[in-house]
Design an enzyme around this catalytic site. Structure first.
Site, PDB file in Angstrom:
ATOM      1  N   LEU A   1     -82.539  26.908 -13.800  1.00  0.00           N
ATOM      2  CA  LEU A   1     -83.458  26.437 -14.839  1.00  0.00           C
ATOM      3  C   LEU A   1     -82.785  25.335 -15.649  1.00  0.00           C
ATOM      4  CD1 LEU A   1     -84.794  29.881 -16.101  1.00  0.00           C
ATOM      5  CD2 LEU A   1     -85.270  28.648 -13.959  1.00  0.00           C
TER       6      LEU A   1
ATOM      7  N   ARG B   1     -81.018  20.986 -29.473  1.00  0.00           N
ATOM      8  CA  ARG B   1     -80.005  21.520 -30.395  1.00  0.00           C
ATOM      9  C   ARG B   1     -78.653  20.816 -30.245  1.00  0.00           C
ATOM     10  NH1 ARG B   1     -80.870  27.751 -28.783  1.00  0.00           N
ATOM     11  NH2 ARG B   1     -81.575  26.697 -26.887  1.00  0.00           N
TER      12      ARG B   1
ATOM     13  N   TYR C   1     -48.474  -6.779 -19.804  1.00  0.00           N
ATOM     14  CA  TYR C   1     -49.834  -6.639 -19.291  1.00  0.00           C
ATOM     15  C   TYR C   1     -49.888  -7.264 -17.902  1.00  0.00           C
ATOM     16  CZ  TYR C   1     -54.719  -7.244 -18.289  1.00  0.00           C
ATOM     17  OH  TYR C   1     -55.929  -7.205 -17.643  1.00  0.00           O
TER      18      TYR C   1
ATOM     19  N   SER D   1     -38.128 -12.068 -20.011  1.00  0.00           N
ATOM     20  CA  SER D   1     -38.928 -11.520 -21.101  1.00  0.00           C
ATOM     21  C   SER D   1     -39.855 -12.563 -21.715  1.00  0.00           C
ATOM     22  CB  SER D   1     -38.009 -10.992 -22.200  1.00  0.00           C
ATOM     23  OG  SER D   1     -37.275  -9.911 -21.680  1.00  0.00           O
TER      24      SER D   1
ATOM     25  N   ALA E   1     -36.901 -16.516 -19.453  1.00  0.00           N
ATOM     26  CA  ALA E   1     -37.512 -15.831 -20.591  1.00  0.00           C
ATOM     27  C   ALA E   1     -38.212 -16.838 -21.491  1.00  0.00           C
ATOM     28  CB  ALA E   1     -36.436 -15.090 -21.371  1.00  0.00           C
TER      29      ALA E   1
ATOM     30  N   ARG F   1     -40.059 -23.677 -21.434  1.00  0.00           N
ATOM     31  CA  ARG F   1     -39.994 -23.465 -22.879  1.00  0.00           C
ATOM     32  C   ARG F   1     -39.379 -24.710 -23.500  1.00  0.00           C
ATOM     33  NH1 ARG F   1     -35.491 -19.026 -21.569  1.00  0.00           N
ATOM     34  NH2 ARG F   1     -33.679 -20.377 -21.530  1.00  0.00           N
TER      35      ARG F   1
END
Ligand code: UD1
Ligand code: CA
Length: 450
Positions: free
Chosen positions: A11, A18, A352, A391, A409, A426
């Site tokens: 059923l 509720r 990530y 890094s 890095a 860099r």
């Protein structure tokens, strides 16, 4: 086990008002998930184990999602939500001429165990009816079984019970086994003269008695397996029961859970042998963990495959499409999405890795980000084998880093890096000798004169 043929009616036409959980997207109560699987499907799994001829799920009108979830089983619509007997009545045309046992189950009581149902069927034997009862510390809200020894006289609904009847702790769990040959006559004899004006299936014992048939009570001692789900608090209690079962079965199949109560599984989580899981780990859909993997504390893992001897966490997030080969190491605050990491590769801290592939034995330094999204589309980063990414590198996809290459890095890499080369992106630091000392002197003298 009963020798008679069996049919099962579930059923499930109730809306679950509720639960107060509908918001704007109404879903039937039995579609609420437990460990990521709708309640109805947990009950169907158990019902299937009893090998019935048919399982009939009674739904309300406009519940296409429930009809889909119940497949390949038959569904039938109860046109008006007028009570549990009304729901069984809707299934009667599908049980015509059936003289075996009919097991009636409530869709909102999904954790009932197979062996409990087998005992309920056995308790009925050649009689007309058996009802599954349980003694509950707090029986409020449940129908009460008014029984003498194990013969059931009647069931009183909570709303219709006298003060004295309310004291009874033996409750109706809602699971019934009824003689198929008598079911339709008995159910059609049920009226709606009660507080709620509903057709109660719980009138069956009295109807049986009128027809000179005894109703038996079968008991379970496990209150948790028969708890119904009417409210969100009930849903949380059912989830807790189920999680305990999943933890137990993970441990039985060889996973060491240091603090089982803090590990959450999805119904489809696969865990191998010799796996260690530290406290506070959450598995979402589709986690597949091979043998001898270690998952350290506070990890969130879903739609991920982890191969043998890999070590994850603490505090790692692995999500959709992360595929890790053997001996991969993912350390703290690393997120991996839709990426393949080959054998022996490592991302030990703060990275990530998205829409990427990482070759064998490559090392991803702390702070490395694969910049996979340009605001419009997702692009791929391909990192070869034996690569060293220093890094704080930003790898702007689409980009390929050849085998054996080194990325310095702090580099921002926008162009492909050939194998075995160094790429340094860099700006060169400028050194001004003595500048800091002069600056400090100036500041201090200003402070004094102020
Ligand atoms: C019901 C029993 C109560 C028992 C309790 C156990 C009745 C009258 N009461 O109360 O004795 O102690 O379960 O949990 O049977 N449903 C339909 N159509 C309907 C009404 C209900 O299909 O018209 C389905 C619901 O979807 C639900 C189940 O039947 O899965 C039980 O209905 P619910 O309204 O939750 O009954 P309770 O008040 O909990
Ligand atoms: Ca209920």
């Amino acid at each position: 086990m009963s020798q008679k043929p069996l049919n099962i009616v579930i059923l499930a036409a109730g809306k679950g008002t509720r639960m107060n959980s509908q918001g704007s997207n109404e879903q039937p109560k039995v579609m609420h998930e437990l460990a990521g699987l709708p309640m109805i499907n947990w009950l169907l799994k158990t019902a299937e184990q009893l090998s019935p001829e048919k399982i009939i799920v009674v739904t309300g009108p406009d519940m296409p999602e429930l009809e889909a979830a119940a497949k390949p089983h038959t569904t039938v619509i109860q046109p008006e939500r007028n009570g549990t007997a009304g729901a069984v009545r809707a299934a009667l045309p599908l049980l015509e001429d059936f003289t075996g046992d009919v097991l009636v189950l409530l869709g909102d009581t999904p954790l009932i165990k197979q062996e409990t149902l087998t005992s309920l069927i056995e308790a009925k034997g050649n009689g007309g009816l058996s009802v599954l009862g349980c003694v509950m510390d707090n029986p409020s809200g449940y129908g009460r079984l008014i029984a003498e020894k194990n013969v059931l006289k009647k069931i009183v609904e909570d709303k219709d019970a006298s003060a004295k009847e309310k004291e009874v702790k033996l409750v109706n769990t809602g699971a019934f086994c009824v003689d198929g040959a008598r079911l339709s006559d008995w159910v059609n004899a049920i009226g709606n003269d009660n507080t709620q004006g509903e057709y109660y299936l719980t009138d069956l014992p009295e109807i049986a008695a009128k027809n000179r048939s005894e109703a038996f009570v079968s008991m379970t001692l496990d209150e948790a397996e028969v708890r119904g789900c009417n409210t969100l608090a009930d849903l949380a209690a059912l989830e807790a029961t189920l999680q305990n079962r999943l933890r137990q079965s993970a441990m039985e199949s060889g996973a060491r859970l240091q603090d089982p109560g803090t590990v959450y599984f999805h119904h489809d989580t696969k865990i191998g042998q010799g796996v260690t899981i530290e406290p506070n780990v959450f598995f979402g859909r589709g986690a597949d963990i091979a043998d001898n993997v270690t998952i350290r504390a506070f990890c969130h893992i879903e739609e991920t495959k982890i191969s043998e001897h890999s070590e994850i966490g603490p505090f790692a997030r692995l999500r959709r499409g992360a595929v890790l080969a053997e001996n991969v190491k993912i350390g703290n605050f690393v997120e991996v999405k839709n990426s393949v990491m080959a054998q022996g590769s490592k991302a030990n801290h703060l990275a990530y890795i998205g829409d990427s592939s990482v070759g064998e034995n490559s090392n991803i330094g702390a702070g490395t980000i694969t910049c996979n999204y340009n605001g419009f589309e997702k692009n791929k980063t391909k990192i070869g084998s034996n690569v060293f990414i220093g890094s704080n590198a930003a790898l702007i996809a689409p980009v390929t880093i050849g085998d054996g290459a080194i990325v310095a890095a702090g580099s921002t890499i926008t162009e492909d890096v050939p194998a075995d080369s160094l790429s340094m992106g860099r700006s060169k630091a400028e050194v001004k000798e003595g500048w800091a000392a002069t600056y400090r002197k100036l500041k201090l003298s200003k402070k004094k004169s102020a």
